[in-house]
Structure formats: structure tokens, C-alpha cells
Design an enzyme around this catalytic site. Sequence first.
Site, short mmCIF file in Angstrom:
data_model
loop_
_atom_site.label_atom_id
_atom_site.label_comp_id
_atom_site.label_asym_id
_atom_site.label_seq_id
_atom_site.Cartn_x
_atom_site.Cartn_y
_atom_site.Cartn_z
N GLU A 45 -1.67 5.23 -7.63
CA GLU A 45 -1.04 6.10 -6.63
C GLU A 45 0.13 6.82 -7.27
OE1 GLU A 45 -2.67 5.73 -3.77
OE2 GLU A 45 -1.45 6.74 -2.25
N LYS A 89 0.87 -1.19 0.00
CA LYS A 89 0.00 0.00 0.00
C LYS A 89 0.90 1.23 0.00
CE LYS A 89 -3.97 2.10 2.29
NZ LYS A 89 -3.36 3.43 2.49
#
Length: 321
Positions: A171, A114
Site C-alpha cells: 500500500e 489495514k
Amino acid sequence: TQGPARRTAELRQQIEDANYRYYVLDDPSIPDSEYDRLLRELQALEAEHPELASTDSPTQRVGNAPSAKFAEVRHAVPMLSLANAFSPEEIHEFVARIGKETGDFEPAFSAEPKLDGLAISLRYEHGQFVRGATRGDGATGEDVTANLRTVRAIPLKLRGKAPSVLEVRGEVYMPKAAFERYNEWARKHGEKTLANPRNGAAGSLRQLDPRVTAQRPLAFFAYSLGEVEGVKLPPTHSQTLALLREFGLPVSPQVTTARGAGGLLEYFEHIGQQRDDLPYDIDGVVYKLDRYDQQRAMGFVSRAPRWAIAHKYPAQEEATT
Ligand SMILES: Cc1ccc2cc(C(N)=O)cc(O)c2n1
């Protein structure tokens, strides 16, 4: 010698292939010096022959018109948030719930680090990058297209047979080494230093002048889809990520599939051990039920999918820079 039109087409192809090798295959084909030389040759050719310039040319990444403010973008497909888990017990519960509702007690998951960056959505129409937006509140974000065009890891056009519409979520992040280098440069030039890579990415994308963003060393990893038209999706998330790589979108090389709670916790340990050596900041790992039919069976709670979870690491004490 060949005509300028052929030479510009050839240079564009070489530069785009070099970007693909560098950002997607993580296997650079030419040194940065050669890359810069090709880009300079293309810039010179396009300056001599303005009729050959096109917005998807690698030379057209840095716009020069700062905007007064960012336009709003409505996400046709909401950008999802993730529920968090902090303990192995919660992962066992997560997998047990899935077993009860799908009948699959050792389900396959897609697992990935993540990244601690800024969530954005990229829209490609017939393979051309047409718009990029921040997540905002998940339903409405800010149009930061001009800034995202300066991020070399984001292709201005997709490779191969592109769908009519492809929205990709991912991201934008600032690699650790680039963060250190930037702060080194900032200290030397009396510029403000960045507090951490996440702020670096967020601040860089919120610049109203894309020329400032272009000076910031940002990268990108794709992790899911938004609106899609004109492409038959594979049955699992991991196969979709492989498809995104083929389209020329960078996907974390750490992505893998794991089975059952045991497989997830093994992955959590594995990435946890590598965490300090990864070239980017992470704050956990993300597990997603891999099969789309099983995801549909699980559905969502509010805007967080019940088929995915973020397993967080304990916060690291920030090294005082
Ligand atoms: C659905 C969703 C939402 C946020 C995410 C965030 C990340 C991340 N920060 O790396 C990765 C993912 O696969 C995500 N997936």
C-alpha cells in the site's frame, strides 16, 4: 582523496543504508540535513562524471519526461481483494470455518493494520526495481513506475542476495502529518488541498508528470507477494514479511501473529485503541492464516481468499479540515 568512482559508490551505499534504517528499521541513522548533503554531493559528482551515473542511483528517482498516458500492466498473479467482517461473530465464524477445513481450531494468523492508501505491485528483477503498477481491477493495472521511483520508501534495488524475480504487493499511503503539512503548503500557495490522505496517495500516483509526484510525501508498506522466482519461500506469511524486510522493503511495524478468534479480537481492540495515534489512516485490520499449506487448503472464493479477512472499524466522521 579517493577517485570519483569510489566516492560515488560510497555515497550510494550510505544513502541506501540511511533509507533502509529510516523506512524499514524505523530507526534513522543520520538527520535529514546530512541525508540531503550526501545526496547533493552525489548529484554533483554524477554531473561531473556522467559515465558514473546509473539508473539505480538514489539521484535518479525523479524522471523528467511526463507520459501522455499510463501503459497497461497485466498482473501475472492477480491482486486479491479481501472479504470484509464488521462484527466479532463474523470473526468467530471465519475461524470456525478454518478449524473445520484444516482441523486446526486455534490456527496462527498474521495480523496487521489495514492502511487506507492505494494498492500497488512492485516488480524487481535480479534485485532491480523494473516496474510498478496500480491494482486496477486486480487483473490489469496502470504502469506508474516513474511515479513509484520517486517514493523514497520504495528501494530502487533490493539488499542482499536478490531473487531473479520478486513481485511485492503493498500500500502506498500519505502519512497523516505529511498530509496536514501538504495542505498547509497548498493553502499558502493557492494550490488545491487534498480531501484526505487516501485521495492524496491516489492522486499523487496518477500524476502524468513524476516531478509532481516527487513533491508529494508518500510512503509504502509491503504486505504480500506476487510472482516469485529463484527464492525458496518460508512456510508462513509472517516469515515471508520478515524476508521482505531483509530485502529492504518496509513492512508495518504493527504486524504480529495471533492465535484463534480470541487473539484476533484482542489485536482488533489493541489497534483500535491506538488508531488515532497511528501516523497513518487505517480502516480496519487484516488477518491472514499464517501457514501457506493451510491457506492452500482453504483456497479462494472468486478473487477473495477464504483464508483472509478484513475486520473493519465503524467509519469515522471526517474531521472538517
Ligand atoms: C491479500 C490482501 C489484499 C489487500 C490488502 C490490503 C492491505 C492494506 N490496505 O493495508 C493489507 C493486506 O495485507 C492486504 N492483503
